[in-house]
Every structure is written in C-alpha cells, then in structure tokens.
Design an enzyme around this catalytic site. Structure first.
Site, PDB file in Angstrom:
ATOM      1  N   GLY A 266      21.261  70.937   4.660  1.00 34.34           N
ATOM      2  CA  GLY A 266      21.175  72.334   5.940  1.00 34.34           C
ATOM      3  C   GLY A 266      20.441  71.673   6.857  1.00 34.34           C
ATOM      4  N   MET A 268      17.273  68.106   7.802  1.00 33.96           N
ATOM      5  CA  MET A 268      17.106  67.325   7.789  1.00 33.96           C
ATOM      6  C   MET A 268      15.320  66.920   8.776  1.00 33.96           C
ATOM      7  SD  MET A 268      15.936  64.563   5.717  1.00 33.96           S
ATOM      8  CE  MET A 268      14.489  63.949   5.383  1.00 33.96           C
ATOM      9  N   GLU A 269      14.041  66.828   7.942  1.00 30.62           N
ATOM     10  CA  GLU A 269      12.993  66.219   9.075  1.00 30.62           C
ATOM     11  C   GLU A 269      12.761  65.471   9.174  1.00 30.62           C
ATOM     12  OE1 GLU A 269      13.426  67.101   5.287  1.00 30.62           O
ATOM     13  OE2 GLU A 269      11.530  66.142   3.988  1.00 30.62           O
ATOM     14  N   HIS A 302      11.098  76.173   7.883  1.00 32.10           N
ATOM     15  CA  HIS A 302      11.010  74.532   6.755  1.00 32.10           C
ATOM     16  C   HIS A 302      10.780  72.945   6.976  1.00 32.10           C
ATOM     17  CE1 HIS A 302      12.772  73.261   2.457  1.00 32.10           C
ATOM     18  NE2 HIS A 302      12.002  71.865   2.370  1.00 32.10           N
ATOM     19  N   GLU A 303      11.399  72.457   8.018  1.00 37.17           N
ATOM     20  CA  GLU A 303      12.215  71.509   8.276  1.00 37.17           C
ATOM     21  C   GLU A 303      11.141  70.931   8.900  1.00 37.17           C
ATOM     22  OE1 GLU A 303      14.057  69.357   6.491  1.00 37.17           O
ATOM     23  OE2 GLU A 303      15.246  71.573   6.354  1.00 37.17           O
TER      24      GLU A 303
HETATM   25  N1  B3K Z   1      14.618  67.339   2.988  1.00 38.25           N
HETATM   26  C1  B3K Z   1      16.116  67.132   2.982  1.00 38.25           C
HETATM   27  C2  B3K Z   1      16.956  67.441   1.805  1.00 38.25           C
HETATM   28  C3  B3K Z   1      17.626  65.815   2.242  1.00 38.25           C
HETATM   29  C4  B3K Z   1      18.544  65.928   0.659  1.00 38.25           C
HETATM   30  C5  B3K Z   1      18.987  64.661   0.124  1.00 38.25           C
HETATM   31  N2  B3K Z   1      19.625  64.724  -0.135  1.00 38.25           N
HETATM   32  C6  B3K Z   1      16.090  69.016   3.802  1.00 38.25           C
HETATM   33  C7  B3K Z   1      14.857  69.086   2.914  1.00 38.25           C
HETATM   34  O1  B3K Z   1      14.606  69.794   2.265  1.00 38.25           O
HETATM   35  O2  B3K Z   1      14.313  70.236   4.294  1.00 38.25           O
HETATM   36 ZN    ZN Z   2      12.549  70.682   2.192  1.00 38.15          ZN
END
Ligand code: B3K
Ligand code: ZN
Length: 880
Positions: A266, A268-269, A302-303
């Site tokens: 979806g 990435m932060e 969320h991010e």
């Molecule tokens: N932290 C990322 C997800 C990364 C997935 C790596 N396989 C997005 C999220 O959860 O906000």
């Molecule tokens: Zn997350």
C-alpha cells in the site's frame, strides 16, 4: 539439502560496530547505477577487539572498497553478492569505510531496493531492501544520520528526492544535475528513500502546534495532479489530529509523498518522504469509489502517524514489528473513527478482522502478534501483526481507560524517542504510568489463536440476581498445542425488555470496571445484583476483545438486541449472527436436498433496520448487506461446499428481496444523488444504502433494468461500479451486462486504476465459467503482469473473492492459480508469497476440492528453486 536460514528472537545481539553517519552518493543510470556509501563507524565498547565487521548484501556487485580513503587489499576482506566481511579493523578509533556497488534498477522486477519503472526511480527498503543497494547493517536497531547526494540526467529526472531537507542543488554542466539531502534524525536503513524522475506536484502548508510552517508536497504522474487533493486534505487532517489527540508534532520542515504505479503493497513511511501505491493517493468522483476515498484517508494517516510510532521510535528487531504496526493501525483506526461514524468504522474493522485475521489465526500460518522465529520477515507483515496487534493496543486502552492509555503513551514517547525498542519496553511504559500490572495481559502478544468464549446465564426474578458464566478456550495452533487463559476485557450490556440499558447495583465474581468484565480465568461466574427484569445480554460490545463468542441466548433476547441495542457494533453483530445462522442452515438444506427455510424473521429485521430513519444510512446499509459467501464458508468451517453456499445465499437473498421490494424501491428512489458529489461519510453512507437496496430490487424484479438505469445515470464511480457489479454478477449473460462491461472498458481506456475495478468485477462473477474469462482478460492490453495492482485486481480477486469460480470442483481454478504463482515467483516473490495465502484455508473445503487444492500446493512445493518467500508459505501450509 537447503540451508536453514531461520532467524530466532532468542539469538538477538547488538552489532559489534556502531554507525554514526552514512553519506550516500548515487549516480543514477537506468541499467547501471553506482552507489558510494561512506560509513563513519567505530567498534562498540565491549565488542571483541578482533571481531570482524560483517555486513549484508543481496545480489550486489562490489565496485570498490576503501578504509579511511585507502583501497583495501583483497586479503583483508571476503565478499560475495550477499555478504561483506572485513578483518583487522581498528580496535578503538573511529574509521570511515567507503563501499562502491553497482546495481541495475531496470532489471529489478522484485520492486525491492532501488528500481526503475515507468521512467521513475524509487525505492522500497522495508524490511530488507536496503541490502539490495549497498552492503550494510540492514537491521532496524542500527540508527544513523544520513546524507544523500543524487546525480542524474536532468532532462529525464528533473526531480531528485530523498529523506530530510534539501541542502544543495546544482547543475553539473554535462546534462546532469545533483541534489543533496540531509536528514537530521537518526534512522534505520529501512526508512531510507530515494525518488528521481519527472512528476507533477501539488503543494500546501501546515502550521504545527508550536507555530512552525511545514511544506507539504504530493508528487504524482503528469496529468494526475487534479486527483491528489483528497490525499492532501487527509494529510492535513492527520497532522492536526495527531497533535490534538496524542500531542505529536511533525519534526521536519518538509513532508513529501510520492505516488508510484508499481508498488508491492500500500505505502511506505520513509522519513519525510512517504512512497505510496498510486491507488492510495489518486481520487476524484469519476474514478474513485467511496471505499477508495476512505482507504486513502486511512493510509495517508497511517503512514504519517508512523513518523512517531515507527520512525522516531522504531523496533529493536523485526520480531517487534507489531510495536510499530499494531500501534499505528490502532492510531489510524481511532483517526478514522473520529473523522467518520465511529460505529460504522468499527463494524468495518470487525468485518475485516474476521475475514482475514481469524482465518490466519485458525490456519496453518497462525503466529503470535510477536513471533519468535521467521524464515522470511516479509511474510510477517500479516493481519495478525497489524490488525490483531491493533486490537491488543485497543484492549490496553480498555483496561487502563483512555486517560491511563494516554499517560502510558506519553511516557513511551518521552522515554524512548530516538530508540529502537521492544514490546516489553512498550508495556512497561503503561505499567509505570498507571501502576497496573500487565504481565498476564502481555500473553496476548505471545500466544497465537483466537480465543472462544462460551457464555451461559441464569436469572432469578425473586432476588433480581443475574449470573453470567464465561469460559475461555483457545484452539491449538502450529507449534503450540496447550494454551493458557488470557486476560480478556469484555464490554457487556444488559438490556431491559423495553430496550433500555440496565445498571446492576453491584457485582461479584471477578473484576469489573464500568461496563468491562475482566475475564482472566478459564471459567468465571459474574453475578449482578439489582436487575429488575430478565435482561438480554449483549456481550463484547464495541468488539472490545478479538474473540469469538458462543452464547445460546433465547431468540427473543437476540431479537431484542438486534432491534434495540444502543451499542451499534453489538447490534450489527447480532443481526449478522442471525443471518449467518439462517444461511448456514440453508446451505445444509441444499446439501441434503431439503427445502430451504429462508426465515421471514430475518427478512423482517433487515427490512425494518433498513427503513429505520433514526439510524444513519451507512449503518442501515451494513445491516442490509448479507454475509458474503466467504463469510458463510468461514462460519461453516469444515467440509465447505462453495456451490451449496452460493445457492443458499441466493435463495435467502431472493426471499428478502421479494418481501422488501417496496422498501427497496423507495430507498432507491429517495436516495437518488442530487447536487455535487461529496466524499464525506454521510454522503457515502447514503450511496451505500441505495446501492444495497438496488441489488435487492433487481433480484426482486428478476430484471437488470433498475441496475442498467443506475449504470447509465451514474454520476460518480461508486454508483457506477455498484451498478456494473450487480449487472455482471446477477445477470452475467444479459445484453445489459455485456454492453455495460464493454462501455466501461472503452470509457476508461488509459485509466489503469479504474480498469482494475473492471478486472475485479469480472474476476468475481460467480460460477465455473469465470476461469476462462480471467484467462482471457490476462490478454487484455490493459493487463500488465509486472504490475502488482493489475495482478491483484484480476488473479488475486479471482482467488480470494470468487469461491465458486476459484474452487471449481474439477480443480481447474487451483491449477490455473498454481501455474500463475510458479510463473510469477521469479519475477516478484513478495507478490507471489502474499497471493499464495489465498489458499491457506484449503483444509476447510469438502474432501474432493481439498484433495485437488493440496495436490496443487504440493506441486508448487516440489519445485526446487522457489523464492524463499514462497517456499516459507507453501511449506508452512502443508506442514499442519
Ligand atoms: N511499513 C510498511 C510496510 C512494509 C512492508 C514490507 N514488506 C507500510 C506500513 O505498514 O505502513
Ligand atoms: Zn504501517
């Protein structure tokens, strides 16, 4: 023999060297990019004086290695594509290591590390992608200050972005230019990001609570800037909300989001530079549905929230993943609840948890919120770590109360800012801030499986005493047969015959705080005094605990809850449970060749709820929506026959449609869209109710006409796709369906995200014939097997959203899917491993299908050269 690369929590130990700063320089080339990494480091006090430095890589090519500016002689190091070991490093002094690597971003189809698609360079480093860029301590407990220099062709890459603040920008005079970014905050390598290319941008500003001005930028493909406004609005609301609700202020001068079209998940932060799948940024009324808008709002939030929960405070190791993900999902859920209708948002969360996390927890891939071992960490970005992790934080808030929770979280931010910590550290903050012992509660992190609560009650009118006996069991999960009782906070409501809440004068049998019963033993009897009349008992109000409940209360009591419960989550849950019972019985009747009892009482409740104008439309829509075929399959749980479920659901649906026809017609007419489109939750709720009614109306009339009219007159994507789905699913062979599908295809040619909806609608048409359609659609020019969104929209939707089509009795659906997985695995292992989980519940199928499904999973497992990701999933699926 394959090498066992399992990683164990018990093996954690800090690195021998400490990294202080990292200066990265990228010379971007489409097929050859050079990365120079200058790492300032020193031996950790206490580490062995002759311990070598061991860094990891993944598919790297070393192009140079120097210590304090002097090239290292080959006898001082060992290097493979995934390992760099350096001997004889200084015992005490600081030193600088310079590592040059060569990488090929265009050949990177895994979309991990640095990759280039559609003319855009972008990165994905979580969890272990940074090692595909350079040799490093690619683990979350190694925090460093980064500076990043990017050099690239200026015409093709006018935009050069990385984390932090832009400190220099220069033309190099040879057609190239450079930019330098400094990120003042120490961070782990998984939060590194780089983007280069040519993109459009929208800009806005936010003034933080301490009065600082933050520049906000969202970058999207040229021509799409007009669709980034809602994401920007969501971002500003998130920033404000986090200040007000949790006292969290943003810390850099700029916050950027880049939307890319080829992305494995979806979003990435990355610090200051979030990278998003474009489907979670782009929205306008003509191309996005209400669900898309809600998802965008939630994921942008969320991010953003990760900036504190994840970035400022990160995980010591990947076993602690839920420390950042569970908590951030909880924050996101609370944000959505505050922005929208709290009970409606909560019901959606409950539906999601039951549809995805419960099956995971009850199947071969079950694992605790904090696992103790993994073969491939990418496979642990699961609904257990995320959503169950969120529910565990929610339960902490329920146990401590809102104020106690806030105190604990404040302490967490204060104590651990800048740290890489564990779930124990997190829990200790709540204990220290409130004095409450959470040692029993903490088992939620360590024990897998969904607890089942069995309840029974007895009421004595003469004494006004109600006894409620609750017992808990958790079924065994792989590797963990014996389960201990958990501390389960259960909200409970006692509802009088006229529908009011009843307050007991006192209670005994266990701890009770307000309406929360604390179930801590295997069995407990709570006794309530001063109850004037036999109550209906509403258990697990607001879904206060992620458990299943079995409570054989009288039907009369359940109807009372369905009609009058003030907690709308519990009310919906009771309506849903009644529907599931009717649908499961109907399925058994179909299998036995008996007549189906469609249950007029159920129709009456659904129709009455749909008509009840005291309730908000979104809630009425939820109540009206029958459990899906997948929901029914999960309820039946064993020897599942998707065909029988399909027929049973259709029979019950038709009966409701006929008896409520007048209501449905009225709703369709009265909720007609007037005025300009607004994506707000109330308007979305009206559209949801109208479209739910429309589905019934077309079935009552046995004619596609109403849906066809709705398709033609739709003024937004929500209504348009709802009408298209009804046409294609309920009247697949009608001229109306065929024409609408072809009209939609033409109209949205060149709009990949909208064509995804068209793929999904068709991939989920019930029945055996759909497989051929899916295979044919893979040849559509709009389909691209290298793009994860396309693949998920077509093949993924077929496997996860089409029980009769995918589970064809001849096994052709499984075979097709297995072939696809095998063909795609070498190209993108994250994607195939994730998609493969669609088959994790195959053991629940009836014996014929089960055998065919197993044979296909075994066929995959027999391949020697599977990716580690896919190997891990199929082996675990077959082991149990
Ligand atoms: N932290 C990322 C997800 C990364 C997935 C790596 N396989 C997005 C999220 O959860 O906000
Ligand atoms: Zn997350």
């Amino acid at each position: 023999m394959r090498k066992d690369r399992t990683v164990y929590l018990k093996d954690y130990r800090p690195t021998d060297f400490i990294i202080e700063t990292v200066d990265l320089a990228f010379e971007l080339g489409e097929t050859l990019t050079t990365v120079a990494s200058e790492i300032r480091m020193k031996r950790r006090p206490g580490a062995g004086a002759d311990a070598p430095l061991e860094l990891v890589g993944d598919g790297l090519q070393l192009a140079g290695l120097a210590l304090d500016g002097r090239p290292l002689l080959p006898e001082r190091y060992e290097c493979t594509s995934d390992h760099l070991k350096i001997l004889d490093l200084p015992a005490e002094d600081e030193f600088t290591l310079t590592i040059r690597t060569h990488i090929n971003p265009t050949a990177n189809t895994q979309l991990l590390g640095l990759y280039r698609t559609n003319g855009i360079y972008s990165t994905q480093c979580e969890a272990e992608g940074f090692r595909r860029i350079t040799y490093f301590y690619d683990r979350p407990d190694v925090l460093a200050v980064y500076s990043v220099t990017i050099i690239a062709d200026k015409a093709r890459n006018p935009l050069l972005l990385s984390n932090g603040n832009l400190v220099e920008e220069r033309d190099l005079g040879d057609g190239r230019h450079m930019a330098k970014w400094d990120d003042p905050f120490r961070k782990p390598s998984y939060l590194f990001a780089l983007v280069a290319g040519d993109l459009a941008m929208i800009e806005d500003h936010f003034t933080t609570m301490s009065g600082r001005d933050v520049t906000l930028r969202i970058y999207v493909e040229h021509g799409k800037a007009g669709r980034a406004g809602y994401a920007m609005d969501s971002l500003k609301r998130s920033m404000k909300w986090d200040e007000e609700r949790f006292g969290r202020e943003y810390d850099l001068d700029i916050f950027m989001i880049v939307a890319v079209s080829d992305f494995n998940m979806g979003a990435m932060e990355n610090k200051g530079l979030n990278i998003f799948n474009d489907r979670l940024i782009l929205a306008d009324p003509e191309t996005a549905t209400d669900d898309d808008y809600a998802r965008i709002e939630a994921v942008v939030a969320h991010e953003y929230f990760h900036n504190w929960t994840g970035n400022r405070i990160t995980c010591r190791d990947w076993f602690q993943l839920s420390l950042k993900e569970g908590l951030t999902v909880f924050r996101e859920h609370e944000f959505s609840a505050d922005q929208r209708s709290r009970p409606v948002v909560r019901v959606d969360e409950v539906k999601f948890l039951r549809a995805h996390q419960f099956p995971e927890d009850g199947g071969p891939l079950a694992h605790p919120v904090r696992p103790t071992q993994y073969l491939e960490i990418d496979n642990f970005y699961t609904t257990t770590v995320y959503e169950k992790g969120s529910e565990v934080s929610r339960m902490i808030a329920t146990v401590l109360g809102e104020e106690g929770f806030r105190k604990g979280l404040d302490l967490f931010f204060e104590r651990h800012d800048g740290g890489a910590v564990t779930i124990e550290d997190y829990l200790t903050c709540f204990e220290d801030a409130t004095g409450r012992d959470l040692s029993h509660f903490s088992l939620w992190y360590h024990q897998a499986g969904t607890p089942l609560i069995a309840a029974s009650s007895a009421y004595d009118e003469a004494s006004g005493r109600l006894s409620l006996t609750l017992s808990q069991t958790t079924p065994p999960t792989p590797g963990e047969r014996v389960k201990k009782p958990l501390h389960i906070p259960l909200r409970v409501g006692l509802i009088s015959p006229n529908g009011d809440d009843m307050e007991p004068s006192s209670s005994s049998g266990g701890e009770r705080t307000g309406d929360v019963l604390h179930l801590t033993d295997t069995e407990q009897t709570f006794v309530f005094e001063g109850i004037g009349a036999a109550p209906a008992i509403s258990l697990n109000r607001d879904f206060s605990a992620p458990v299943r409940v079995r409570f054989d209360q009288s039907r009369e009591n359940r109807l009372r809850i369905a009609g009058a419960e003030s907690d709308l989550v519990a009310r919906w849950d009771t309506i849903n449970a009644l529907a599931l019972e009717v649908l499961s019985r109907a399925t058994a009747a179909i299998q036995a060749g008996d007549p189906v009892d469609t249950d007029s009482e159920l129709s009456d409740i659904l129709i009455a709820t749909a008509e009840d104008e005291r309730l908000e439309p979104a809630f009425r829509a939820l109540a009206l929506t029958l459990p899906s075929e997948l929901d029914i399959g999960r309820e039946i749980a064993s020897d599942v026959d998707p065909e029988a479920i399909h027929l049973a659901r259709n029979a019950v649906f038709s009966a409701i449609a006929s008896s409520g026809r007048a209501t449905f017609q009225r709703l369709v007419e009265s909720l007609r869209e007037d005025g300009p489109f607004s994506p707000d939750a109330d308007s979305a709720g009206r559209r949801a109710l109208r479209n739910a009614a429309l589905a019934y109306l077309t079935v009552a009339d046995q004619s596609p006409k109403a849906a066809d009219d709705a398709y033609r007159s739709a003024t937004n994507m929500t209504d348009m796709i709802a009408a298209l789905r009804i046409l294609a699913h309920q009247f697949p062979d009608s001229t109306e369906a065929v024409e609408a599908l072809s009209n939609f295809r033409k109209r949205f040619d060149g709009e990949p995200l909208v064509l995804d909806k068209w793929f999904t609608v068709q991939a989920t048409i019930p029945g055996a014939k759909t497989l051929d359609r899916v295979a044919e659609l893979m040849g559509d020019p709009g389909f691209d097997e290298g793009n994860p969104n396309r693949v998920r929209a077509l093949v993924g939707a077929f496997a996860t959203g089409n029980p009769t089509g995918f589970n064809r009795p001849d096994g052709a659906g499984f075979r097709f899917f297995a072939n696809f997985i095998l063909a795609t695995d070498p190209r993108n292992a994250t994607l195939t491993a994730r998609m493969m989980t669609a088959m994790r519940s195959f053991e629940a199928l009836e014996p014929g299908r089960r055998k065919l499904a197993r044979a296909e999973i075994e066929r995959i497992a027999e391949h020697e050269d599977l990716s580690r990701n896919l190997r891990d999933i199929v082996d675990r699926m077959l082991k149990s």
